[in-house]
Design a protein around this motif. Structure first.
Motif, PDB file in Angstrom:
ATOM      1  N   LEU A 525       0.811  -1.212   0.000  1.00  8.55           N
ATOM      2  CA  LEU A 525       0.000   0.000   0.000  1.00  8.55           C
ATOM      3  C   LEU A 525       0.849   1.268   0.000  1.00  8.55           C
ATOM      4  N   ALA A 526       2.179   1.103   0.014  1.00  5.40           N
ATOM      5  CA  ALA A 526       3.061   2.272   0.151  1.00  5.40           C
ATOM      6  C   ALA A 526       3.023   3.180  -1.062  1.00  5.40           C
ATOM      7  N   GLN A 527       2.828   2.607  -2.252  1.00  6.99           N
ATOM      8  CA  GLN A 527       2.813   3.397  -3.488  1.00  6.99           C
ATOM      9  C   GLN A 527       1.651   2.926  -4.353  1.00  6.99           C
ATOM     10  N   SER A 528       1.217   3.800  -5.243  1.00  4.94           N
ATOM     11  CA  SER A 528       0.115   3.427  -6.130  1.00  4.94           C
ATOM     12  C   SER A 528       0.537   2.377  -7.144  1.00  4.94           C
ATOM     13  N   SER A 529       1.827   2.360  -7.512  1.00  2.00           N
ATOM     14  CA  SER A 529       2.309   1.369  -8.471  1.00  2.00           C
ATOM     15  C   SER A 529       3.742   0.974  -8.101  1.00  2.00           C
ATOM     16  N   GLN A 530       3.994  -0.331  -8.046  1.00  3.15           N
ATOM     17  CA  GLN A 530       5.327  -0.845  -7.724  1.00  3.15           C
ATOM     18  C   GLN A 530       5.693  -1.928  -8.733  1.00  3.15           C
ATOM     19  N   THR A 531       6.983  -2.030  -9.037  1.00  6.82           N
ATOM     20  CA  THR A 531       7.431  -2.928 -10.103  1.00  6.82           C
ATOM     21  C   THR A 531       8.567  -3.814  -9.627  1.00  6.82           C
ATOM     22  N   ILE A 532       8.446  -5.100  -9.920  1.00  7.29           N
ATOM     23  CA  ILE A 532       9.523  -6.077  -9.700  1.00  7.29           C
ATOM     24  C   ILE A 532       9.908  -6.614 -11.076  1.00  7.29           C
ATOM     25  N   GLN A 533      11.177  -6.519 -11.411  1.00  7.77           N
ATOM     26  CA  GLN A 533      11.619  -6.898 -12.751  1.00  7.77           C
ATOM     27  C   GLN A 533      12.871  -7.751 -12.664  1.00  7.77           C
ATOM     28  N   TRP A 534      13.054  -8.664 -13.613  1.00  2.00           N
ATOM     29  CA  TRP A 534      14.245  -9.500 -13.627  1.00  2.00           C
ATOM     30  C   TRP A 534      14.835  -9.548 -15.037  1.00  2.00           C
ATOM     31  N   THR A 535      16.131  -9.803 -15.079  1.00  2.00           N
ATOM     32  CA  THR A 535      16.880  -9.802 -16.343  1.00  2.00           C
ATOM     33  C   THR A 535      17.384 -11.204 -16.623  1.00  2.00           C
ATOM     34  N   PHE A 536      17.303 -11.617 -17.884  1.00  2.00           N
ATOM     35  CA  PHE A 536      17.775 -12.938 -18.285  1.00  2.00           C
ATOM     36  C   PHE A 536      19.217 -12.855 -18.795  1.00  2.00           C
ATOM     37  N   SER A 537      19.962 -13.935 -18.565  1.00  2.37           N
ATOM     38  CA  SER A 537      21.325 -14.017 -19.091  1.00  2.37           C
ATOM     39  C   SER A 537      21.278 -14.170 -20.606  1.00  2.37           C
ATOM     40  N   THR A 538      22.218 -13.518 -21.267  1.00  2.00           N
ATOM     41  CA  THR A 538      22.258 -13.607 -22.730  1.00  2.00           C
ATOM     42  C   THR A 538      23.050 -14.825 -23.162  1.00  2.00           C
TER      43      THR A 538
END
Length: 538
Positions: A525-538
């Motif tokens: 509830l701390a922010q209206s929008s939150q993002t969790i993102q991950w990166t794949f190995s090339t």
């Protein structure tokens, strides 16, 4: 000459007379239905309500009666439930150069809070609500024809082009030439009855300013709601820079709103109402998109939300209006009565046979993950034997869904403060979505009083999870996210970020293709929008 269509030629006179006699009651049914999810003419829509600044003044005890007079008994004095609605009332006050405005305030809005703090905490609500209003408008444009089709439950569907309709006087001749018809500013409307017989009923468009006020404006479904200019304001903080609470009567729910300027700051003042003085006031008409469950039909249950509706679909049905069977073309599902879906995402295959530790279950053609292991099933679209000892119930999660979970406690009170987990079961396209409604678990009027939280979860592009908090009015219970489990991750993960910051507490299970992000302690509830993102190995 006039040539009648075959379906009209085949009708008996008694049939036409019968249909004509039923027509007024059918129109009344349509009018009642449409009026529950459309704003009355001249009213402004904001979220799930319509508002109207009356040109009549009233004393506090008569305000609701005045609003009833303006629009049936479904309209009442505006009730302020959150800071955005308070801003809106202040906007109407200043825009119309009024000295004061009478409003009512929901006690839950002020309960246990300082109004200035509530104001500051609700600032992020504005952009979220504007975005939601836009989504709802787009949705209703797209659903316009589908809603009209739902009116077939009243016995007809209407294809409209005109403004108003009423019966032609018996002596008025029928018009069969469309050009002549347009010159007379009239139009014939097709009425399609449930037996699919199409008849050109004698209806005209009235352009008479003195036309009967009770004529039903039946093209409301095709018209756009009148949105208030308030929705176009980029930053509403300038409407009220601060709140002055000058009311002395703590037991009252009706107050007087005024504004004044102090040191270039706009002060919105709330004070006690004088019972014998007449004030300007705003009337509110709360929309009921779920009236008679018209929208969601026989395969869904309609639920009103903050700015629209949602359809909760029954077994094996899906779609925005529950109009699509999930496995309509899969004949293997037709006779299954020993498996069931919980919602649209969870398939349960219980062992109902005594002295058996095997379940002969059907797994539909789709992406499915075993619960709780999270392992993706390779065999789908066929019957299979599942291991089912007495201690195990086979549960599978359908791809493209996000399931919020919470660690249970010994009872409801003890468990409410426990952290949450998200199970993200991605589809073949790397997408998934879900939502979470959260209230005190006890009150029966949480929707009406808007004392609840509503969050939506979305996975896109295989690697970006977004948490959007659309409603955050219930804050007596912590909503902390501790763990996220993403299923079907088929590439090695080299990095994870939480709200743009690198995060190291994650594990990637290569054989099972599962990414686990743990020890988050994230306040949802701390922010209206939150993002969790991950990166794949090339």
């Amino acid at each position: 000459t006039c040539v009648l269509s075959n379906n009209v030629q085949n009708l008996e006179f008694d049939d036409i007379t019968s249909l004509w006699d039923k027509f007024p009651s059918i129109i009344d049914k349509i009018k009642e239905t449409v009026n529950r999810f459309r704003c009355p003419k001249g009213w402004k829509r904001l979220g799930g309500s319509c508002y109207y600044l009356s040109n009549l003044t009233s004393i506090s005890s008569a305000a609701n009666h005045t609003c009833n007079y303006l629009h049936s008994n479904l309209s009442n004095l505006i009730q302020i439930r959150n800071a955005v609605e308070l801003f809106y009332a202040a906007h109407v006050l200043t825009r119309n150069d009024l000295s004061s405005l009478m409003i009512s305030i929901d006690p839950n809005f002020l309960k246990g809070k300082k109004i200035a703090e509530t104001l500051m905490n609700d600032q992020g609500r504005w952009n979220r609500m504007k975005s939601k209003f836009h989504e709802v408008r787009v949705k209703y444009r797209n659903l316009k024809q589908k809603i009209v089709d739902r009116l077939s439950s009243t016995g007809l569907r209407i294809l409209t082009r005109s403004k108003k309709m009423k019966q032609i006087p018996p002596k008025q001749p029928l018009i069969h030439d469309e050009k002549q018809f347009n010159k007379k500013q009239s139009n014939i409307t097709n009425i399609i009855f449930s037996n699919e017989t199409t008849i050109n009923i004698d209806l005209v468009t009235s352009t008479n300013d003195n036309a009967d006020d009770e004529e039903y404006e039946y093209d409301d479904l095709d018209s756009s709601d009148e949105s208030d200019e308030f929705e176009q304001i980029e930053d509403i903080r300038g409407i009220c820079d601060q709140i002055a609470w000058n009311a002395l009567d703590n037991n009252s729910t009706v107050y007087i709103l005024t504004t004044y300027i102090v040191s270039d700051k706009i002060v919105c003042s709330l004070s006690d109402v004088e019972p014998d003085i007449e004030y300007h006031h705003i009337c509110e008409y709360v929309l009921d998109f779920c009236f008679a469950n018209i929208i969601c039909g026989k395969h869904g249950h309609c639920v009103n939300t903050l700015s629209g509706f949602k359809c909760s679909c029954s077994f094996l049905y899906d779609g925005l209006l529950c109009e699509t069977s999930i496995y309509l073309n899969d004949a293997n599902t037709y006779d299954i009565d020993q498996q069931f879906l919980v919602g649209r995402a969870i398939l349960v295959s219980p062992n109902l046979l005594p002295e058996s530790d095997i379940v002969h279950a059907y797994i539909p053609q789709d992406v499915w993950y075993e619960f709780p292991s999270g392992i993706k099933l390779n065999s789908v679209g066929l019957f299979t034997d599942l291991n089912a000892p007495i201690s195990k119930i086979n549960v599978h999660i359908r791809g493209d869904f996000i399931i919020p979970m919470q660690i249970p406690g010994d009872n409801l009170v003890l468990g409410r403060g426990n952290p949450f987990t998200l199970i993200v079961a991605q589809s073949q396209l790397g997408t998934a979505s879900g939502n979470l409604y959260w209230d005190d678990g006890d009150s029966i009027d949480s929707i009406e009083t808007k004392t609840y939280n509503y969050l939506e979860f979305s996975l896109i592009d295989f690697n970006k999870l977004t948490i959007n908090t659309l409603v955050s009015n219930y804050k007596d219970s912590a909503m902390r996210l501790d763990l996220i489990k993403i299923l079907g991750v088929n590439k090695f993960v080299s990095n994870v970020t939480v709200n743009g910051e690198n995060y190291s507490n994650y594990l990637y299970n290569i054989p099972d293709q599962i990414l686990v992000i743990y020890a988050l302690d994230l306040n949802m509830l701390a922010q209206s929008s939150q993002t969790i993102q991950w990166t794949f190995s090339t």
